[in-house]
Write a protein that holds these residues in place. Sequence first.
Motif, PDB file in Angstrom:
ATOM      1  N   GLY A 177       0.833  -1.189   0.000  1.00  0.00           N
ATOM      2  CA  GLY A 177       0.000   0.000   0.000  1.00  0.00           C
ATOM      3  C   GLY A 177       0.873   1.246   0.000  1.00  0.00           C
ATOM      4  N   ILE A 178       0.273   2.375  -0.266  1.00  0.00           N
ATOM      5  CA  ILE A 178       1.009   3.642  -0.277  1.00  0.00           C
ATOM      6  C   ILE A 178       1.672   3.893   1.071  1.00  0.00           C
ATOM      7  N   ASP A 179       1.051   3.430   2.140  1.00  0.00           N
ATOM      8  CA  ASP A 179       1.607   3.624   3.483  1.00  0.00           C
ATOM      9  C   ASP A 179       2.735   2.647   3.796  1.00  0.00           C
ATOM     10  N   GLY A 180       3.027   1.719   2.890  1.00  0.00           N
ATOM     11  CA  GLY A 180       4.104   0.753   3.086  1.00  0.00           C
ATOM     12  C   GLY A 180       3.659  -0.563   3.701  1.00  0.00           C
ATOM     13  N   ASN A 181       2.402  -0.656   4.107  1.00  0.00           N
ATOM     14  CA  ASN A 181       1.873  -1.885   4.693  1.00  0.00           C
ATOM     15  C   ASN A 181       1.301  -2.789   3.611  1.00  0.00           C
ATOM     16  N   ARG A 182       1.024  -4.020   4.001  1.00  0.00           N
ATOM     17  CA  ARG A 182       0.430  -4.977   3.070  1.00  0.00           C
ATOM     18  C   ARG A 182      -0.964  -4.522   2.668  1.00  0.00           C
ATOM     19  N   LEU A 183      -1.359  -4.834   1.450  1.00  0.00           N
ATOM     20  CA  LEU A 183      -2.692  -4.491   0.977  1.00  0.00           C
ATOM     21  C   LEU A 183      -3.733  -5.311   1.706  1.00  0.00           C
ATOM     22  N   SER A 184      -4.864  -4.704   2.008  1.00  0.00           N
ATOM     23  CA  SER A 184      -5.968  -5.443   2.607  1.00  0.00           C
ATOM     24  C   SER A 184      -6.600  -6.336   1.540  1.00  0.00           C
ATOM     25  N   LEU A 185      -7.396  -7.288   1.978  1.00  0.00           N
ATOM     26  CA  LEU A 185      -8.033  -8.215   1.035  1.00  0.00           C
ATOM     27  C   LEU A 185      -8.934  -7.492   0.039  1.00  0.00           C
ATOM     28  N   PRO A 186      -9.802  -6.558   0.465  1.00  0.00           N
ATOM     29  CA  PRO A 186     -10.626  -5.863  -0.540  1.00  0.00           C
ATOM     30  C   PRO A 186      -9.797  -5.077  -1.561  1.00  0.00           C
ATOM     31  N   ARG A 187      -8.734  -4.429  -1.119  1.00  0.00           N
ATOM     32  CA  ARG A 187      -7.888  -3.680  -2.045  1.00  0.00           C
ATOM     33  C   ARG A 187      -7.137  -4.612  -2.981  1.00  0.00           C
ATOM     34  N   THR A 188      -6.729  -5.772  -2.478  1.00  0.00           N
ATOM     35  CA  THR A 188      -6.059  -6.758  -3.329  1.00  0.00           C
ATOM     36  C   THR A 188      -7.014  -7.277  -4.393  1.00  0.00           C
ATOM     37  N   LEU A 189      -8.251  -7.601  -4.000  1.00  0.00           N
ATOM     38  CA  LEU A 189      -9.230  -8.094  -4.966  1.00  0.00           C
ATOM     39  C   LEU A 189      -9.569  -7.031  -6.002  1.00  0.00           C
ATOM     40  N   LEU A 190      -9.720  -5.777  -5.569  1.00  0.00           N
ATOM     41  CA  LEU A 190      -9.982  -4.687  -6.502  1.00  0.00           C
ATOM     42  C   LEU A 190      -8.846  -4.557  -7.506  1.00  0.00           C
ATOM     43  N   ARG A 191      -7.622  -4.618  -7.019  1.00  0.00           N
ATOM     44  CA  ARG A 191      -6.451  -4.522  -7.888  1.00  0.00           C
ATOM     45  C   ARG A 191      -6.431  -5.663  -8.901  1.00  0.00           C
ATOM     46  N   CYS A 192      -6.741  -6.871  -8.465  1.00  0.00           N
ATOM     47  CA  CYS A 192      -6.718  -8.032  -9.359  1.00  0.00           C
ATOM     48  C   CYS A 192      -7.815  -7.953 -10.412  1.00  0.00           C
ATOM     49  N   VAL A 193      -8.997  -7.508 -10.024  1.00  0.00           N
ATOM     50  CA  VAL A 193     -10.086  -7.367 -10.994  1.00  0.00           C
ATOM     51  C   VAL A 193      -9.716  -6.329 -12.049  1.00  0.00           C
TER      52      VAL A 193
END
Length: 155
Positions: free
Chosen positions: A109-125
């Motif tokens: 993520g922009i903050d340097g942390n791991r992406l959350s599951l909803p953000r990961t799914l959005l990115r993959c779609v």
Amino acid sequence: MDNRQVLGSWLSGPRATAEQMGVDFGYRGERLGLPREGRGAIAPPGRRMLALLVDWALCMLIAYALLADRNATSAGNWALPVFLVMSALTVGTLGCTPGKMLLRIRVVGIDGNRLSLPRTLLRCVLLGVVIPAVIWDRDSRGLHDRIAGAVQIRI
């Protein structure tokens, strides 16, 4: 202005023309607070493309061996769903796909942390739709990464 200069500016794009005029864009990732080079810097586009090629080849192999009854045409049809599932699972848990891991790239993520599951799914779609992935900003982040609040960095 010479015709060769006009053609050269057209081929190199508006950024190169603006830089010739004295505009300073800074380096990729500067606006995000990332280092210029080394660990934590934005991964170069060539390395990201190569990681995508490795991931796609792996997905084709999986589709060919497990889902397509060893039919190459059918494997091509199965490759995208396999890629999306693999990408969602590996980026959501490890922060990188096998190709990205091989080439030392991580999605955070922009903050340097791991992406959350909803953000990961959005990115993959959005990655599966393809168009957002080929529209880049000046930090070389695809639209799919911008919308999901992600950045691909070197590890």
